[in-house]
Structures are given as C-alpha cells and as structure tokens.
Design a protein around this motif. Structure first.
Motif, PDB file in Angstrom:
ATOM      1  N   GLU A 281       3.608  11.047  19.540  1.00 45.54           N
ATOM      2  CA  GLU A 281       4.875  11.580  19.011  1.00 45.54           C
ATOM      3  C   GLU A 281       5.670  10.488  18.282  1.00 45.54           C
ATOM      4  N   GLN A 282       5.623   9.283  18.853  1.00 45.19           N
ATOM      5  CA  GLN A 282       6.353   8.166  18.240  1.00 45.19           C
ATOM      6  C   GLN A 282       5.723   7.778  16.897  1.00 45.19           C
ATOM      7  N   VAL A 283       4.401   7.787  16.843  1.00 44.14           N
ATOM      8  CA  VAL A 283       3.709   7.478  15.588  1.00 44.14           C
ATOM      9  C   VAL A 283       4.075   8.519  14.521  1.00 44.14           C
ATOM     10  N   THR A 284       4.083   9.797  14.909  1.00 47.39           N
ATOM     11  CA  THR A 284       4.449  10.873  13.967  1.00 47.39           C
ATOM     12  C   THR A 284       5.872  10.689  13.458  1.00 47.39           C
ATOM     13  N   GLN A 285       6.783  10.377  14.379  1.00 46.92           N
ATOM     14  CA  GLN A 285       8.183  10.133  14.003  1.00 46.92           C
ATOM     15  C   GLN A 285       8.291   8.983  13.013  1.00 46.92           C
ATOM     16  N   ARG A 286       7.544   7.902  13.297  1.00 46.11           N
ATOM     17  CA  ARG A 286       7.597   6.718  12.431  1.00 46.11           C
ATOM     18  C   ARG A 286       7.054   7.035  11.046  1.00 46.11           C
ATOM     19  N   LEU A 287       5.969   7.816  10.995  1.00 46.36           N
ATOM     20  CA  LEU A 287       5.386   8.184   9.703  1.00 46.36           C
ATOM     21  C   LEU A 287       6.383   8.972   8.860  1.00 46.36           C
ATOM     22  N   MET A 288       7.127   9.870   9.489  1.00 38.44           N
ATOM     23  CA  MET A 288       8.130  10.663   8.755  1.00 38.44           C
ATOM     24  C   MET A 288       9.261   9.767   8.259  1.00 38.44           C
TER      25      MET A 288
ATOM     26  N   ASP B 156       8.789   0.424  16.763  1.00 39.93           N
ATOM     27  CA  ASP B 156      10.214   0.229  16.456  1.00 39.93           C
ATOM     28  C   ASP B 156      10.713   1.290  15.484  1.00 39.93           C
ATOM     29  N   ALA B 157      11.900   1.813  15.745  1.00 39.45           N
ATOM     30  CA  ALA B 157      12.525   2.746  14.803  1.00 39.45           C
ATOM     31  C   ALA B 157      12.823   2.021  13.493  1.00 39.45           C
ATOM     32  N   VAL B 158      12.747   2.753  12.383  1.00 35.81           N
ATOM     33  CA  VAL B 158      13.093   2.178  11.080  1.00 35.81           C
ATOM     34  C   VAL B 158      14.572   1.807  11.093  1.00 35.81           C
ATOM     35  N   GLY B 159      14.873   0.561  10.724  1.00 36.48           N
ATOM     36  CA  GLY B 159      16.247   0.060  10.772  1.00 36.48           C
ATOM     37  C   GLY B 159      16.737  -0.406   9.413  1.00 36.48           C
ATOM     38  N   PRO B 160      17.956  -0.981   9.367  1.00 36.03           N
ATOM     39  CA  PRO B 160      18.541  -1.428   8.097  1.00 36.03           C
ATOM     40  C   PRO B 160      17.672  -2.445   7.359  1.00 36.03           C
TER      41      PRO B 160
ATOM     42  N   ASP C 148      -1.084  -6.653  -7.345  1.00 35.57           N
ATOM     43  CA  ASP C 148      -1.355  -5.312  -7.880  1.00 35.57           C
ATOM     44  C   ASP C 148      -0.878  -4.215  -6.930  1.00 35.57           C
ATOM     45  N   VAL C 149      -0.933  -4.500  -5.611  1.00 34.89           N
ATOM     46  CA  VAL C 149      -0.542  -3.502  -4.601  1.00 34.89           C
ATOM     47  C   VAL C 149       0.329  -4.183  -3.546  1.00 34.89           C
ATOM     48  N   ILE C 150       1.403  -3.522  -3.144  1.00 37.00           N
ATOM     49  CA  ILE C 150       2.256  -4.003  -2.050  1.00 37.00           C
ATOM     50  C   ILE C 150       2.155  -3.004  -0.905  1.00 37.00           C
ATOM     51  N   GLY C 151       1.791  -3.506   0.279  1.00 38.65           N
ATOM     52  CA  GLY C 151       1.757  -2.674   1.475  1.00 38.65           C
ATOM     53  C   GLY C 151       2.969  -2.973   2.334  1.00 38.65           C
ATOM     54  N   PHE C 152       3.815  -1.977   2.530  1.00 41.98           N
ATOM     55  CA  PHE C 152       5.049  -2.137   3.312  1.00 41.98           C
ATOM     56  C   PHE C 152       4.769  -1.752   4.761  1.00 41.98           C
ATOM     57  N   CYS C 153       4.953  -2.703   5.675  1.00 41.23           N
ATOM     58  CA  CYS C 153       4.563  -2.495   7.081  1.00 41.23           C
ATOM     59  C   CYS C 153       5.763  -2.248   7.998  1.00 41.23           C
ATOM     60  N   VAL C 154       5.622  -1.258   8.853  1.00 43.07           N
ATOM     61  CA  VAL C 154       6.601  -0.975   9.905  1.00 43.07           C
ATOM     62  C   VAL C 154       5.814  -0.713  11.187  1.00 43.07           C
ATOM     63  N   PRO C 155       6.174  -1.354  12.303  1.00 44.71           N
ATOM     64  CA  PRO C 155       5.441  -1.089  13.541  1.00 44.71           C
ATOM     65  C   PRO C 155       5.798   0.268  14.130  1.00 44.71           C
ATOM     66  N   ALA C 156       4.799   0.961  14.671  1.00 39.48           N
ATOM     67  CA  ALA C 156       5.035   2.264  15.291  1.00 39.48           C
ATOM     68  C   ALA C 156       5.977   2.156  16.481  1.00 39.48           C
TER      69      ALA C 156
END
Length: 305
Positions: A139-146, A105-109, A95-103
């Motif tokens: 600051e890194q967490v904020t960047q990752r959230l954006m 690491d920068a978002v990559g391909p 019913d729900v998918i949670g997409f995870c990215v660690p704070a």
C-alpha cells in the motif's frame, strides 16, 4: 563527458544517465546493483558521494553509462557548494535523468523542489524511480508511486524497484536504454568504471572510516592515497594513505583508544582493497589535520575538489 575513443562499437543505443534525489535515497546502491559490482561507496551518512563516478552497464541492446553524483542539498560550506555545482554540470550533460524517491518516505518539500528543478534540463528525458520497495508494504509503495507520478507531467516512465533484491532492475535498464540515442558503445565492453585504482582505494578507505562516526564528522573526512606499490620479492602490495580531518578532536575519534578504531578501519578497508588489487595488502593509514579544509579553496584543490 569524455569516453574512451578506443571503445568497441556495435551497440545500437548508448548514452549517459544519472540518478538524482535527496541525500541517502539509494542512488549509489542502485548504480552498484545495475553495474553488478561495487563502484560507488555507500553509507547511511548523507552526502557520501563527492565526485561524478561513472559505472558502465552493457545490455544486449546497447550500453548505459551511469554517472553517480552527490545528493542535492542546501550547502553549508564551500565543499557543499562545489558538490551542488558538480551535480548541475552533470545534469546539463546527460541523456536521461532518473529521479529517485524511497518507498519508505512520504514525498516532501525537498523532493518537490528537485523534481521541479528538472525543467532546467530540457534535453534530458526524465523517469521517476521509487526505490527500496523491499522495505515498504505494498500500500505504501502504491501511495508513493501516485505521489511521484503527480510531481511532473513529462515522466517517460515511473518504476518501482529494489536494488537490494534486484527487483525490476532489468525493467529500469531496458526503459532507460530505450530512451538513449542510437550510437556505438562509449566504453570497451569489459570496463565497469573509468575510476582510477587510486580513487577507488581512497573511497574504500573513506567508507570504512565513515562507519560508526558521529553526525558532524563524516563531512570532515577525506582520504588521499600517497602510494600503491608491489613489494619486492613478495606477493604483498603496499598501500599508503592519509585520512584527513579538520580538528584535533576528530583525529582522536578516528584513531580511537590506543589506535583501536584506526585498526578496525584498516581491517575493513583491506578486506575490500585486496579483491580489487588481486593481491594481499599491507595498508598503512596516517591521520592528519587540514584545518577547515571544507571552507578553504586551496585545501579543496589539494584534495581534488
């Protein structure tokens, strides 16, 4: 996805959620933290999770069933392909998918590819989760959230959290539960997983065997529990299990010099198996070879894949 038909009722919302992302972004750790008990094994080695493992979270407003899946990756073996197929099946059901990215690491391909692929599962609502915020400056967490927020326009929520410090876990649970359909609990409220004892013991042994091994070896390790039986006239439980590898050289690594490494594996595993079974345990480990089992359909079937 099947659930126990004898489940208790009365929950206002219930449903299935899974967390996706690259290998080693903290999905299993997050599930364990939400359930409040170790259900899925964790390791720094990628592709540690090999099955769809269900953990059950009861909240005042209902019940969440978390389905832990392997990390999505480019498969190099038949096992790898089957793990990816398993993820596909789960994603089509939840019913729900949670997409995870660690704070950290920068978002990559790889992240972008997985986020885009979620469009293939239109029935599931999507949320974005930035994990491991305890290990990154603000600051890194904020960047990752954006960065994560920009990946899709249909996130129902974007949540930063830490499974380690339990920061924002309640926020995540409440957000996910609010997205679930109305309905009764799917499992009895005293159950934390529908995993069998044999499967949980096998995974504990595999986790112990993974510790400290070289990069190429983790994927070659499988564990089969042959028997778990209380010993007559004793408070001991006997556990007999096989650690399966693909080559003689790998067998030598697992056993170690004069059996030293295998004894360490046994001691680490036994420390977790005893509280699970509630008794003292005699653990007998046997290392055997199944040549190229990751590429052999018959061997994969025998090992439960």
């Amino acid at each position: 996805m099947t659930a126990d038909s004898t489940a208790t009722s009365g929950a206002s919302r219930s449903g299935f959620v899974t967390f996706v992302g690259r290998p080693n972004v903290g999905k299993s750790t997050l599930m364990n933290a939400l359930v409040g008990e170790k259900i899925a094994i964790t390791s720094e080695k990628p592709q540690t999770t090999r099955r769809a493992i269900r953990g059950i979270v009861n909240r005042p407003g209902g019940q969440l069933v978390i389905v832990d899946t392997p990390g999505i990756h480019k498969p190099r073996t038949l096992l790898g392909q089957r793990l990816n197929d398993l993820v596909e099946d789960v994603l089509g059901d939840v019913d729900v998918i949670g997409f995870c990215v660690p704070a950290t690491d920068a978002v990559g391909p790889g992240d972008r590819r997985i986020a885009a692929s979620l469009s293939g599962y239109p029935r599931a609502k999507k949320i974005a989760i930035v994990t491991k915020i305890d290990a990154a400056p603000r600051e890194q967490v904020t960047q990752r959230l954006m960065e994560v927020d920009a990946l899709r326009e249909d996130w129902a929520a974007v949540i930063p959290l830490s499974a380690l410090t339990r920061t924002q876990l309640d926020v995540l649970s409440d957000e996910v539960l609010a997205l679930m359909p109305e309905g009764p609990a799917l499992y009895p409220d005293d159950l934390v997983t529908d995993e069998s004892v044999d499967d949980r013991v096998a995974e504990i042994i595999r986790e112990a065997a993974l510790e400290g091994v070289r990069d190429e070896l983790p994927h070659s390790i499988a564990v089969v529990v042959q028997d778990i039986a209380p010993r007559e006239d004793s408070d001991l439980t006997d556990v007999f299990a096989d650690i399966v590898v693909e080559r003689d050289s790998q067998k030598a690594i697992i056993i170690g010099h004069r059996g030293s490494r295998l004894r360490d594996v046994g001691a680490r595993a036994r420390a977790q198996i005893e509280p699970l079974l509630g008794t003292r345990v005699y653990l007998a480990l046997h290392v055997r070879i199944a040549k190229e089992w990751q590429r052999d359909p018959k061997q994969l079937r025998r090992l439960g894949f």
